[in-house]
Every structure is written in structure tokens, then in C-alpha cells.
Enzyme design. Structure first.
Site, PDB file in Angstrom:
ATOM      1  N   HIS A 123       0.825  -1.302  -0.129  1.00 43.43           N
ATOM      2  CA  HIS A 123       0.131   0.280  -0.164  1.00 43.43           C
ATOM      3  C   HIS A 123       0.983   1.408   0.054  1.00 43.43           C
ATOM      4  O   HIS A 123       0.230   2.424  -0.304  1.00 43.43           O
ATOM      5  CB  HIS A 123      -1.012   0.051   1.193  1.00 43.43           C
ATOM      6  CG  HIS A 123      -2.119  -0.990   0.787  1.00 43.43           C
ATOM      7  ND1 HIS A 123      -3.382  -0.447   1.204  1.00 43.43           N
ATOM      8  CD2 HIS A 123      -2.313  -2.163   0.179  1.00 43.43           C
ATOM      9  CE1 HIS A 123      -4.196  -1.727   0.925  1.00 43.43           C
ATOM     10  NE2 HIS A 123      -3.434  -2.501  -0.077  1.00 43.43           N
TER      11      HIS A 123
ATOM     12  N   SER B 291      -0.193  -1.260  -6.245  1.00 39.27           N
ATOM     13  CA  SER B 291       0.069  -2.485  -7.075  1.00 39.27           C
ATOM     14  C   SER B 291       0.562  -2.372  -8.387  1.00 39.27           C
ATOM     15  O   SER B 291       0.205  -1.218  -8.989  1.00 39.27           O
ATOM     16  CB  SER B 291      -1.524  -3.123  -7.238  1.00 39.27           C
ATOM     17  OG  SER B 291      -1.926  -3.461  -5.871  1.00 39.27           O
TER      18      SER B 291
ATOM     19  N   LYS C 288     -14.409  -8.078  -7.773  1.00 40.97           N
ATOM     20  CA  LYS C 288     -13.773  -9.113  -8.881  1.00 40.97           C
ATOM     21  C   LYS C 288     -13.215 -10.308  -7.821  1.00 40.97           C
ATOM     22  O   LYS C 288     -13.190 -11.472  -8.331  1.00 40.97           O
ATOM     23  CB  LYS C 288     -12.684  -8.304  -9.295  1.00 40.97           C
ATOM     24  CG  LYS C 288     -12.356  -9.052 -10.659  1.00 40.97           C
ATOM     25  CD  LYS C 288     -11.646  -8.211 -11.598  1.00 40.97           C
ATOM     26  CE  LYS C 288     -10.772  -8.767 -12.678  1.00 40.97           C
ATOM     27  NZ  LYS C 288     -10.161  -8.043 -13.771  1.00 40.97           N
ATOM     28  N   ASP C 289     -12.622  -9.813  -6.690  1.00 39.97           N
ATOM     29  CA  ASP C 289     -12.187 -10.816  -5.966  1.00 39.97           C
ATOM     30  C   ASP C 289     -13.014 -11.962  -5.226  1.00 39.97           C
ATOM     31  O   ASP C 289     -12.899 -13.169  -5.240  1.00 39.97           O
ATOM     32  CB  ASP C 289     -11.634 -10.148  -4.647  1.00 39.97           C
ATOM     33  CG  ASP C 289     -10.033  -9.621  -5.060  1.00 39.97           C
ATOM     34  OD1 ASP C 289      -9.336  -9.804  -5.905  1.00 39.97           O
ATOM     35  OD2 ASP C 289      -9.406  -8.878  -4.085  1.00 39.97           O
TER      36      ASP C 289
ATOM     37  N   GLU D 178       5.694 -33.757  -0.096  1.00 39.09           N
ATOM     38  CA  GLU D 178       4.522 -33.270  -0.706  1.00 39.09           C
ATOM     39  C   GLU D 178       4.841 -32.550  -1.995  1.00 39.09           C
ATOM     40  O   GLU D 178       5.860 -31.989  -2.358  1.00 39.09           O
ATOM     41  CB  GLU D 178       3.843 -32.407   0.201  1.00 39.09           C
ATOM     42  CG  GLU D 178       3.401 -32.992   1.471  1.00 39.09           C
ATOM     43  CD  GLU D 178       1.777 -33.470   1.131  1.00 39.09           C
ATOM     44  OE1 GLU D 178       1.799 -34.727   0.565  1.00 39.09           O
ATOM     45  OE2 GLU D 178       0.917 -33.017   1.632  1.00 39.09           O
TER      46      GLU D 178
END
Lengths: 423, 287, 205
Positions: free
Chosen positions: A217, A221, A245-246, A289
Site C-alpha cells: 500500500h 499495485s 472481482k475478488d 508433498e
């Protein structure tokens, strides 16, 4: 400022009362409400939020599992089976936790490769990127120790092999391994400390994630074009645009997650981990894994013990200096026609390593693993620094809101004009 | 409006002019390197090396058993599971424990309370210490775990020629291709092919890794276990039934899990649709 | 577009918009969607309620996991052999993790328990309501005040003023039928479900 109340914009008296004393609401509003976000994110930008949600899911399911789990080598396996059989919804919570780890790595790998493709590690986001690499390392440590807890065969032998990596260090190696084990083999003390640390580390991750978001922040972005927003016409408030959108991305993510949990809960696991740990018998094929396989493959492609360990850790350590290895002034690969194919080749090499890591170390798998390892390092250490200097990049668009040069192809003129009218 | 339009077209055209070179070089580089890597991957392969699992060239993959629960939304065939319980009690339980299960769990495969009590009471379990400090035997209760045939691993090995009969509670989850493997193993006994000498006390099994298994063929003749209503059950039938029972024992939550999963996935799909609609609405004015 | 621009400047704040005019909001967010507002409202509301239902449903397993597990519920019964307990003696057995008081009462204690008039009791119950066989009293040995285990099982224990049990924590006294007679406890000691499986054997639970 000292001693005074802050100016609150909120009308609700309770909110206003709190906010003027501790401006959390103003902060939330600023960072998640009106936060100016580039308007051209694609769906790859969902994965940061998804990782955050995934972390919360892991912490909640983990805390509930810890209410039933017994970190003792004689009881651990049975306590996990008790969770699966007797605890109300225990099977659900355990499968959420086990598959949640896989989902976490899927999400974070996509998040990392998104950053690599669009140059999100470049100035001014170097520190943001490096904090992210720290999160990834912490995740790997947490996931590894969590996998030990069920105390099945893979748990035990995974713990043995991975802790033995440290024995590759000259002189201090063996004392370190003994110290990690708390004994002369992986045993109850090892299990106890792994449980303690497995419980602790997610909260450390949470703290580092906070730093990651705080750093984000500050710089703002990155975006698919890799150019900086030039003004308000280039951005949208985070809410409602990116919350919406998220949310959609989240629903898709949950569908994938649910399919794994409910219809293939053991697909990504290994059958041998349903055999209780036996210190006297190593299973014929031991594999970590799936999310560790690329690095495991790098380890195995080096015929030297120390060399393998160094290269394996180096594969991640290289990400720390990546902002300075990549010499190109252009962030997004969309405008780097020379580097782009090599980037995709790097993804391919990573996938080859992922595949090879799960196979026995023999014949063609070794060759493929070595080639992929070599290319992985070639890309970061040679190609990126060199191409960044030599490359003739495509012309960058003037601004985000004038997508005349957008990589996705020409847009209808009306669509390009619309935001300008509003501005 | 118009100047911008022209600008857009010009720029788009310029981009297209810029493209062919870039795209060509990309294709060329990508293709070349891809081919190189592909060749490097495949060139040194001896035939069959990609199937490099160390047993696979000698141990065949178990055939699909086609059991009720193996379908995506399948459930456990209760009758088969109950017959499987009978096979376990009469045959397997002589050597194999089922230590993670309790008798009370059998209600799940359709046994009544009275039947569960009867199954439990048929065995003597050790309890204690009593008031004199001695351990004692008593009939089993539904809350007891399945009684193990041997008190500990050493006793089990001593009674079985040094081999340890594995616990069966999780066997279907603890083996690759679990249910198919168990079924194939139970029906996979054969005479050793020419040239194979079995070690003492070993038996030949097509599907066991290494083919030499210490367990003697457990199911040998049709009707070995007398099912009510099914007097001459074949070996395959018994194997399928006990596999169903063991699959249930390993994953008793399977039916609840799938039922819940269907509901949750449908719910999430609707939610995703709604979320997408909201996203479209919100973004309608931003594009 | 025209609708958007025509929206009156004072149009009511939209549900999805921040309630106040936020600091430095870019102009786009101020463009109200009033033209399509009701549809978006409905949609948003529906989605939000879907999310609420989903979250609510997912919260339940995480709460229910703390309830007794099925193996705990299955351990619901305890068999007690009464044969070795002589008259005047008491034993304490465990049922569901709680102490169960079993006392073989003397005739004197039975008389005392029967002789009390109900009006003298804080929690009126006759002795017959509290026993299945008069010589055996079976109770959960947990004081109904705040959960301590009262004294009175061992011969040397203080039994309070009523030949029963005495809670050392806050001084509650129970009589030989386990009824509260004095002190802060609100009710009598609880009788667990039990049954005589033979003359000298009970099953609790």
C-alpha cells in the site's frame, strides 16, 4: 497532532467516536475502500487476496485440529484417526487443513509467477517482493512440519530426510541435526517441537503478510501493463470494483477447493502416510508433498550432497536478488518479446522439475531433472541480466486508461474513449 | 472523439506492424528451445523407461474391481459390507487386527443395536485392573475396539513365521489404488511361473510387489464363508465383499462426505454465478 | 452513459458505495449507478445473503467439533459390582469422568432420610424418589453449587450435620439421601441413570 482527536468523516456516532480516537475505520476505508487501484487488473491479481483467505482457513482449521491432536509419537497417529472417525466433522476439518495446504501452494505459486511475469519485483517494489519470498520460506517450513504431525511413514521419513539435509554442512552439520531432532533419530522430542513450531509459524506468517500488504500500500499495485498509473483516470477505488472481482475469484477458488476436499481428499497425499511411522522400515518410494517436488528434484539432480543442498536453497535464495538480476527497465513481459519465450521455458523447466521430483531418481528422469535445473539457473543468472540489456522492448502505452497499445488486442474505440469522457 | 479514434487505429496498426517480427522471434525461440528440451528429455530414454516405477514392469496394475463405492457418487453396498464383515470375522480376523474400529461403528453398515451387541459379545476382551489389581476377560461391548488377534507385534510375528500381518483398518487408504489392489491381491494367488523359486513359507501372488507374499491364500474355495441367502459364494464374491467392508472401515465418512460435497459444490456454483453477475454490474460503468 | 450523467447530484448513497464521500475518491466511483441501482441492489443483496448462509453453514462444523465425540458418547455406561460393599461403607466409581457415590446405607441412615418432612427441604424430594433399593443410594458426587466433590465417602470424612456429605469448598451439607440441607448449593445431588442388572450389580448410564 499530539493530544488531539483525528478528524473522522464517518456519520455513525459510535463509529465516529471510535474512529476519532483510533482511526481504524478511516484506515480501512483508505486501504480497502477508496484505495486507488490500477483499473486494468486481470484475474491473476486475485491470488493475493486468495492467499490471504487461505491463510485464515488454515489457521482456523489448524486451531480446531489442535484441540484434538496429541503430539506424542505413541499417540499421534491414532489421535489423527480419532479426528477422522469420532470427532464431530473431524474428517471435514482435517481434509480442509490437508488440502488447504495444497491449495495454499497452488495459489501462492500462481501469485509468485504472476509477479515474475509482470515484473512486480522491480523498483519500487523490491522489498515488497523480498518480504513475499520470506513468506514463501515460512510457508515451506510450516507445511513441512505440519506434514510430520500425523506420524505416518511419509511423515517420519520426510522428517528424517529433510532434517538430514543439514548434515551436509561441514563440521556443524551433525551437531545441528542432533539439535533439530533432540535425540539421535527423529523421535518424540522431534514431533513435540515440530508441533510447537507448526502452531507458531502461521502467526509469524500472518505478521509478515501484514508487512507485505503494508509495503504494497506504500508502492501501490503493479498491473498487467507494468506502467505506473498517471492519474485518477488510471485507477479505480478498491471497493466495490476489486472487492467484487475478488469475490468472484474466491467463489471459483472455493469450488476447486471443495472438489478436492469432498471428492478427492487423498489425491494429493500419499498412501504410505496411512501406515503408522516405523523407524525400522523406509518405504520403497519416498517423496515429499507435491509442492516441494521442484526443489526436491533440484536437490537430487546434483550428485554431491552439499552441492545439492546449496543448489536447492539457492533456487529460492535467487529470488531475493531477482530485482537486481533483471536489468530491464520494462516490467511487464508483454513488452519484452525476447525474454517472454525464455520466461515460459522457465515455467516449463519448473513443471518438469515438479514432475521429475515425484519419480524415482533413475535414467531419463535424472537427465531431465538436470537439464531443467540448469535452465532454471541459466534463466535467472544469465538470461535475465543479459536480455535486459540487449532486448529491444515494445513501445509502452502512454497510460493505463488509454489502452491503444494494450496487449490484449485493439479495443473498440468507444470503450477506449469512455473513461476519458468521465475524467 | 474522432481524433482519438484515428489515434487508436493508427496505434493499433502500428502495433500490428511491430508484431510480426516479435511474434516470429518468439515462435522461433520458443519452438527451438521447446524442441531442444523435448529432444533432451526423450533422447536418452531406454524403451519403457517412462514407466519407471520399479515394480511396474513386473507387477501388473490391479484391474478395476467395479465396486459400489468406487463410482464418483457411489455409496457402500450395505449387504456386501455386511457379508464382508462376516468374511473378516471368520477368515481375516485370525491374523489381522482392525484396531481403529469399534463394534459400535458397525451400526453404520446397517447392523441393528442387538446385532452389534451380539458381534461384540462374541469376543472376550481384556479389561482391568479390577479391585484386586488383576486384568480380567469379559465379553465385548459395542464401545470396545475390535479385538486384535495378537497382543503385540512380536506375538504376531512369532505366530506368522516372522511376517507381520498388517492392521486392516486403513489398508484401503494405505495402498496405491487401494480397493482394486486389495481385491486383486485376494484373488491373485497363482502357481509360480517356471523359473521362480519361492522362499520357504512364501506364496506366489500376481499383484503383490515382488510376488512373494507370506500370507497363505485366505480365500480358497467357493462357499468357504457361508453367507445367508448366498450358499456358494465364489472366491471373487467373497473378495469383493471383504474389500467393500475394508473400504468402509478405512473411510467411514465417505458417504457423508460425498453427500455434503454435492450440496456444497452446487451452492458454490450458484454463488459464483451471483458473484459474477455482481462483478459485471459493478464494472459496467468502468469499462 | 446519459443516465449516469443525468443522475441528480444529491442522489442517495448507494448500498455498495462507501457511506461517506471518502477522501480522494477518484471520479469514477462517484458516478452513481442509479439507473440500474435497484437491480444491482437486489443482486448484491442476494449474493450477500448467499454468502451469509454459506459462512453460517461452514461455521457449524467448527463449533460442533468441540461437542463430545462419538467415542466419548459411546463410553456411556459403567458396571459396578456392589457385593464387596458392606453396610455403612461407600465406594466411588467413575462414570463419564465424574465421581459416582455409591453408599450402602445403614438402617439408621435410611430412617433419617425418610423421616424428614418435605417442608424442611430446599429442593423437596422424598427419599423414595431418589433410590431404587432403599439400602443403596447412587449419586453423582458433585456439589450442585460450583462443582467440588463433597466429603463423606470415607469413614474418617466429615459427613456434615445430617449424616450425609459435606462440601469443603463452601460448606454445603447433604443428608443421607444426598439432599441439600444447609449451605449455598441450590439443589440435591444428581441421581444418574442406572439400573440393577442383578441383585449385586448396577449399570450406570
Amino acid at each position: 497532532m499530539a493530544g488531539g482527536l483525528t478528524q473522522s468523516e464517518f456519520k455513525n456516532p459510535v463509529v465516529r467516536w471510535i474512529d476519532s480516537r483510533l482511526p481504524v475505520f478511516t484506515m480501512m476505508q483508505k486501504e480497502y475502500g477508496t484505495f486507488p487501484t490500477p483499473r486494468n487488473f486481470n484475474y491473476f491479481w486475485n491470488f493475493g487476496a486468495l492467499a490471504m483467505v487461505n491463510l485464515v482457513i488454515m489457521i482456523v482449521s489448524g486451531i480446531t485440529l489442535a484441540m484434538h491432536y496429541t503430539p506424542n509419537s505413541a499417540l499421534a497417529f491414532d489421535s489423527v484417526e480419532r479426528i477422522m472417525r469420532d470427532v464431530n466433522f473431524g474428517w471435514l476439518i482435517r481434509y480442509i487443513h490437508a488440502n488447504g495446504a495444497s491449495m495454499f501452494f497452488i495459489v501462492v505459486y500462481i501469485h509468485i509467477y504472476r509477479g515474475l511475469y509482470y515484473g512486480s519485483y522491480k523498483a519500487p517494489r523490491e522489498l515488497l517482493w523480498m518480504i513475499g519470498v520470506v513468506i514463501f520460506l515460512l510457508m515451506m517450513a510450516t507445511a513441512f512440519m505440519g506434514y510430520v504431525l500425523p506420524w505416518g511413514q511419509m511423515s517420519f521419513w520426510g522428517a528424517t530426510v529433510i532434517t538430514n539435509l543439514f548434515s551436509a554442512l561441514p563440521i556443524v552439520g551433525d551437531p545441528i541435526v542432533t539439535w533439530l531432532w533432540g535425540g539421535f533419530s527423529v523421535d518424540n522430542p522431534t514431533l513435540n517441537r515440530f508441533f510447537s513450531l507448526h502452531y507458531l509459524l502461521p502467526f509469524v506468517i500472518f505478521g509478515v503478510v501484514f508487512l507485505h500488504v503494508a509495503a504494497l500500500h506504500i508502492t501501490g499495485s503493479n498491473n498487467p501493463l507494468g506502467i505506473d498509473p498517471k492519474g485518477p483516470q488510471d485507477t479505480l477505488p478498491f471497493h466495490p470494483y476489486y472487492t467484487a472481482k475478488d469475490s468472484f475469484g474466491m467463489a471459483i477458488y472455493l469450488i476447486v477447493f471443495a472438489c478436492l476436499v469432498f471428492f478427492a481428499p487423498n489425491y494429493l497425499g500419499h498412501p504410505d502416510n496411512y501406515i503408522p511411522a516405523n523407524p525400522l522400515v523406509t518405504p520403497p518410494h519416498i517423496v515429499p508433498e507435491w509442492y516441494f517436488l521442484p526443489f526436491y528434484a533440484i536437490l537430487r539432480s546434483v550428485p554431491d550432497k552439499l552441492g545439492g543442498v546449496v543448489l536447492m536453497f539457492g533456487a529460492i535464495a535467487i529470488w531475493f536478488v531477482l530485482p537486481w538480476l533483471d536489468t530491464s527497465p520494462v516490467r511487464s513481459m508483454r513488452f519484452r518479446p525476447w525474454t517472454r519465450p525464455f520466461f515460459f521455458l522457465m515455467i516449463l523447466s519448473f513443471l518438469v522439475l515438479l514432475y521429475v521430483g515425484g519419480k524415482p531418481p533413475e535414467g531419463a528422469y535424472v537427465t531431465a531433472g538436470r537439464l531443467a535445473t540448469a535452465y532454471y539457473f541459466l534463466y535467472f543468472l544469465v538470461l535475465l541480466p543479459w536480455l535486459g540489456v540487449k532486448e529491444r522492448t515494445l513501445p509502452l502505452p502512454e497510460s493505463i486508461s488509454r489502452p491503444v497499445l494494450r496487449g490484449g488486442g485493439p479495443l473498440p474505440a468507444g470503450a477506449a474513449a469512455k473513461p476519458m469522457e468521465k475524467a | 472523439m474522432m481524433p482519438r479514434l484515428f489515434q487508436g487505429i493508427r496505434a493499433a496498426a502500428g502495433r500490428r506492424r511491430a508484431m510480426p517480427g516479435g511474434r516470429l522471434s518468439r515462435l522461433a525461440a520458443g519452438g527451438l528451445l521447446g524442441a531442444l528440451l523435448g529432444a533432451a528429455l526423450l533422447a536418452p530414454l531406454p524403451p519403457g523407461a517412462l514407466a519407471a516405477d520399479e515394480h511396474s514392469h513386473e507387477t501388473p496394475r490391479p484391474p478395476h474391481a467395479g465396486l459400489s463405492f468406487q463410482r464418483m457418487f457411489g455409496s457402500f453396498d450395505r449387504a456386501a459390507a455386511q457379508r464382508g464383515l462376516q468374511v473378516y470375522r471368520e477368515v481375516c480376523s485370525n491374523c489381522h487386527s482392525l484396531r481403529l474400529l469399534s463394534y459400535r461403528n458397525l451400526r453404520q453398515i446397517g447392523l441393528s443395536d442387538a446385532e452389534v451387541r451380539a458381534v461384540a459379545a462374541a469376543v472376550q476382551v481384556q479389561d482391568g485392573p479390577n479391585d484386586e489389581g488383576a486384568m480380567f476377560e469379559r465379553p465385548g461391548r459395542p464401545s470396545d475396539r475390535f479385538r486384535s488377534p495378537f497382543p503385540n507385534e512380536q506375538a504376531a510375528r512369532a505366530a506368522n513365521n516372522g511376517a507381520l500381518p498388517p492392521d486392516l483398518s486403513l489398508i484401503v487408504k494405505a495402498r496405491e489404488d487401494g480397493a482394486n489392489y486389495v481385491h486383486a491381491l485376494l484373488t491373485g494367488y497363482a502357481d509360480p511361473p517356471a523359473g521362480v523359486t519361492l522362499q520357504q513359507g512364501m506364496n506366489y501372488n500376481t499383484f503383490f510387489p515382488g510376488h512373494q507374499i507370506a500370507m497363505a491364500p485366505p480365500l480358497t474355495a467357493a462357499g468357504q464363508v457361508q453367507f445367508p441367502n448366498m450358499p456358494d459364494a465364489s472366491v471373487d464374491q467373497m473378495a469383493r465383499d471383504v474389500t467393500t467392508f475394508l473400504a468402509w472401515a478405512a473411510e467411514p465418512e465417505l458417504e457423508a462426505r460425498r453427500a455434503m460435497g454435492v450440496r456444497i459444490v452446487i451452492f458454490l456454483c450458484i454463488l459464483a454465478g451471483l458473484a459474477y453477475a455482481v462483478k459485471r454490474k459493478v464494472w459496467a460503468d468502468a469499462h | 452513459m446519459a443516465e449516469t450523467l443525468a443522475a441528480p447530484p444529491g442522489s442517495p448513497p448507494h448500498g455498495r458505495e462507501p457511506l461517506e464521500t471518502p477522501l480522494g475518491t477518484p471520479p469514477e466511483s462517484l458516478v452513481s449507478v442509479s439507473g440500474t441501482g435497484t437491480r444491482r441492489d437486489m443482486l448484491t443483496l442476494m449474493t450477500a445473503s448467499f454468502v451469509a448462509v454459506g459462512v453460517g453453514a461452514m461455521v457449524w462444523p467448527f463449533i460442533d467439533q468441540m461437542n463430545p465425540a462419538s467415542d466419548v458418547l459411546a463410553l456411556a455406561s459403567t458396571d459396578v459390582n456392589l457385593a464387596p460393599v458392606a453396610v455403612g461403607q461407600a465406594i466411588t466409581v467413575v462414570w463419564r469422568g465424574k465421581p459416582i457415590f455409591v453408599r450402602h446405607r445403614t438402617p439408621k441412615e435410611i430412617e433419617e432420610a425418610r423421616g424428614v418432612s418435605l417442608s424442611a427441604l430446599k429442593d423437596p424430594q422424598t427419599d423414595a424418589q431418589r433410590v431404587q433399593k432403599p439400602e443403596w443410594i447412587v449419586m453423582i458426587g458433585i456439589c450442585t453449587h460450583l462443582g467440588c466433590v463433597p466429603l463423606g465417602q470415607k469413614p474418617t470424612d466429615p459427613k456434615g450435620d445430617y449424616d450425609g456429605w459435606f462440601c469443603p469448598c463452601h460448606g454445603s451439607m447433604y443428608d443421607s439421601s444426598g439432599r441439600i440441607r444447609q449451605g449455598p448449593a441450590p439443589s440435591n445431588l444428581v441421581i444418574p441413570p442406572y439400573a440393577f442388572t442383578s441383585d449385586t450389580q448396577i449399570r450406570i448410564g
